[in-house]
Scaffold this motif. Structure first.
Motif, PDB file in Angstrom:
ATOM      1  N   THR A   1     108.259 172.955  50.808  1.00 39.78           N
ATOM      2  CA  THR A   1     107.044 173.240  51.557  1.00 39.78           C
ATOM      3  C   THR A   1     106.858 174.736  51.702  1.00 39.78           C
ATOM      4  N   ALA A   2     105.605 175.135  51.767  1.00 40.24           N
ATOM      5  CA  ALA A   2     105.271 176.541  51.978  1.00 40.24           C
ATOM      6  C   ALA A   2     105.060 176.768  53.462  1.00 40.24           C
ATOM      7  N   PRO A   3     105.401 177.943  53.965  1.00 42.87           N
ATOM      8  CA  PRO A   3     105.155 178.212  55.375  1.00 42.87           C
ATOM      9  C   PRO A   3     103.658 178.254  55.667  1.00 42.87           C
TER      10      PRO A   3
ATOM     11  N   TYR B   1      99.850 169.489  60.822  1.00 40.93           N
ATOM     12  CA  TYR B   1      99.282 169.296  59.495  1.00 40.93           C
ATOM     13  C   TYR B   1      99.217 170.592  58.703  1.00 40.93           C
ATOM     14  N   GLU B   2      98.749 171.653  59.339  1.00 44.91           N
ATOM     15  CA  GLU B   2      98.586 172.907  58.609  1.00 44.91           C
ATOM     16  C   GLU B   2      99.920 173.499  58.170  1.00 44.91           C
ATOM     17  N   ALA B   3     101.005 173.080  58.808  1.00 45.02           N
ATOM     18  CA  ALA B   3     102.319 173.611  58.465  1.00 45.02           C
ATOM     19  C   ALA B   3     102.876 172.989  57.187  1.00 45.02           C
ATOM     20  N   ILE B   4     102.232 171.961  56.677  1.00 42.75           N
ATOM     21  CA  ILE B   4     102.749 171.287  55.504  1.00 42.75           C
ATOM     22  C   ILE B   4     102.084 171.861  54.276  1.00 42.75           C
ATOM     23  N   GLY B   5     102.799 172.770  53.651  1.00 45.18           N
ATOM     24  CA  GLY B   5     102.224 173.586  52.607  1.00 45.18           C
ATOM     25  C   GLY B   5     101.923 172.899  51.302  1.00 45.18           C
ATOM     26  N   HIS B   6     102.519 171.762  50.984  1.00 43.87           N
ATOM     27  CA  HIS B   6     102.246 171.163  49.683  1.00 43.87           C
ATOM     28  C   HIS B   6     101.218 170.059  49.753  1.00 43.87           C
TER      29      HIS B   6
ATOM     30  N   GLY C   1      95.290 158.033  62.149  1.00 49.41           N
ATOM     31  CA  GLY C   1      94.265 157.116  62.628  1.00 49.41           C
ATOM     32  C   GLY C   1      94.596 155.658  62.352  1.00 49.41           C
ATOM     33  N   LEU C   2      95.558 155.407  61.483  1.00 45.96           N
ATOM     34  CA  LEU C   2      95.918 154.040  61.106  1.00 45.96           C
ATOM     35  C   LEU C   2      97.169 153.527  61.797  1.00 45.96           C
ATOM     36  N   ALA C   3      98.078 154.411  62.159  1.00 49.80           N
ATOM     37  CA  ALA C   3      99.332 154.018  62.805  1.00 49.80           C
ATOM     38  C   ALA C   3      99.314 154.474  64.255  1.00 49.80           C
ATOM     39  N   GLU C   4      99.921 153.677  65.124  1.00 52.59           N
ATOM     40  CA  GLU C   4      99.957 154.029  66.542  1.00 52.59           C
ATOM     41  C   GLU C   4     100.836 155.236  66.814  1.00 52.59           C
ATOM     42  N   ASP C   5     101.902 155.374  66.062  1.00 50.99           N
ATOM     43  CA  ASP C   5     102.854 156.460  66.280  1.00 50.99           C
ATOM     44  C   ASP C   5     103.153 157.104  64.938  1.00 50.99           C
ATOM     45  N   VAL C   6     102.830 158.371  64.797  1.00 50.90           N
ATOM     46  CA  VAL C   6     103.080 159.112  63.557  1.00 50.90           C
ATOM     47  C   VAL C   6     103.852 160.366  63.893  1.00 50.90           C
ATOM     48  N   ARG C   7     104.915 160.599  63.150  1.00 50.83           N
ATOM     49  CA  ARG C   7     105.703 161.820  63.318  1.00 50.83           C
ATOM     50  C   ARG C   7     105.931 162.422  61.940  1.00 50.83           C
ATOM     51  N   VAL C   8     105.707 163.715  61.853  1.00 51.73           N
ATOM     52  CA  VAL C   8     105.871 164.418  60.587  1.00 51.73           C
ATOM     53  C   VAL C   8     106.982 165.433  60.758  1.00 51.73           C
ATOM     54  N   LEU C   9     107.978 165.363  59.876  1.00 51.03           N
ATOM     55  CA  LEU C   9     109.070 166.327  59.878  1.00 51.03           C
ATOM     56  C   LEU C   9     108.995 167.103  58.577  1.00 51.03           C
ATOM     57  N   SER C  10     108.752 168.391  58.705  1.00 45.44           N
ATOM     58  CA  SER C  10     108.648 169.256  57.537  1.00 45.44           C
ATOM     59  C   SER C  10     109.801 170.240  57.540  1.00 45.44           C
ATOM     60  N   THR C  11     110.578 170.227  56.450  1.00 48.62           N
ATOM     61  CA  THR C  11     111.666 171.181  56.287  1.00 48.62           C
ATOM     62  C   THR C  11     111.488 171.882  54.949  1.00 48.62           C
TER      63      THR C  11
ATOM     64  N   SER D   1     113.170 171.488  52.456  1.00 48.62           N
ATOM     65  CA  SER D   1     113.500 170.583  51.358  1.00 48.62           C
ATOM     66  C   SER D   1     112.597 169.361  51.275  1.00 48.62           C
ATOM     67  N   GLY D   2     111.508 169.329  52.045  1.00 49.99           N
ATOM     68  CA  GLY D   2     110.578 168.225  51.918  1.00 49.99           C
ATOM     69  C   GLY D   2     109.956 167.803  53.234  1.00 49.99           C
ATOM     70  N   VAL D   3     109.178 166.739  53.152  1.00 50.06           N
ATOM     71  CA  VAL D   3     108.438 166.219  54.300  1.00 50.06           C
ATOM     72  C   VAL D   3     108.740 164.733  54.452  1.00 50.06           C
ATOM     73  N   SER D   4     108.948 164.315  55.705  1.00 43.58           N
ATOM     74  CA  SER D   4     109.081 162.894  56.028  1.00 43.58           C
ATOM     75  C   SER D   4     107.944 162.524  56.961  1.00 43.58           C
ATOM     76  N   VAL D   5     107.250 161.456  56.618  1.00 42.60           N
ATOM     77  CA  VAL D   5     106.183 160.934  57.463  1.00 42.60           C
ATOM     78  C   VAL D   5     106.679 159.608  58.012  1.00 42.60           C
ATOM     79  N   ARG D   6     106.863 159.546  59.339  1.00 45.12           N
ATOM     80  CA  ARG D   6     107.355 158.346  60.018  1.00 45.12           C
ATOM     81  C   ARG D   6     106.183 157.711  60.754  1.00 45.12           C
ATOM     82  N   MET D   7     105.945 156.428  60.469  1.00 47.66           N
ATOM     83  CA  MET D   7     104.834 155.692  61.074  1.00 47.66           C
ATOM     84  C   MET D   7     105.401 154.417  61.677  1.00 47.66           C
TER      85      MET D   7
END
Length: 149
Positions: free
Chosen positions: A84-86, A100-105, A122-132, A134-140
């Motif tokens: 990911t880009a800063p 969202y803006e922090a996820i460079g790719h 808007g589709l999932a009740e609980d969304v968490r995004v982890l950006s490092t 080495s990649g991004v994880s989207v937890r729904m």
């Protein structure tokens, strides 16, 4: 339910299969029928975003999906390994705090950076995004009736 893990090569054709698997696992987990379209669409959007990132940055690496029940919730995590880009220092805080803006790719498409993640939230009740780096994880997650019984 045990954890179901799926990895697939970053090809757009595999996104459909990922959506079908996630919907079947959600149904088996006891997610209400009225929420299955949201599961299917959110997982498809997360997988499409990951596939695009992998195709640009690491086409040999697989996209990973993990599905499980946790605390009366059906939880899906879609992970990519694209760097990911800063975020630019002047990026406005328009993402509701999810980053969202922090996820460079996520950029480079016809949609603004973070658009896919906005759709997912808007589709999932609980969304968490982890950006490092080495990649991004989207937890729904969605409510799971099977976990409550």
């Amino acid at each position: 339910m045990a954890t179901v893990e799926v990895t697939f090569t970053p090809l757009p054709a595999h996104v459909r299969t990922a959506r079908l698997v996630a919907t079947a696992v959600a149904r088996r987990s006891g997610v209400d029928e009225s929420l299955l379209d949201e599961v299917r669409l959110a997982v498809g959007e997360a997988c499409s975003r990951a596939v695009e990132a992998h195709r640009r940055h690491c086409p040999a690496e697989p996209v990973r999906i993990e599905m499980t029940d946790q605390d009366q919730r059906f939880v899906v995590t879609v992970s990519d390994h694209a760097p990911t880009a800063p975020a630019p220092a002047t990026a406005p805080a328009t993402d509701g705090g999810i980053g969202y803006e922090a996820i460079g790719h996520d950029g480079g498409s016809a949609f603004p950076a973070g658009f896919g993640l906005a759709v997912i939230s808007g589709l999932a009740e609980d969304v968490r995004v982890l950006s490092t780096s080495s990649g991004v994880s989207v937890r729904m997650s969605w409510p799971s009736a099977a976990a409550a019984s």
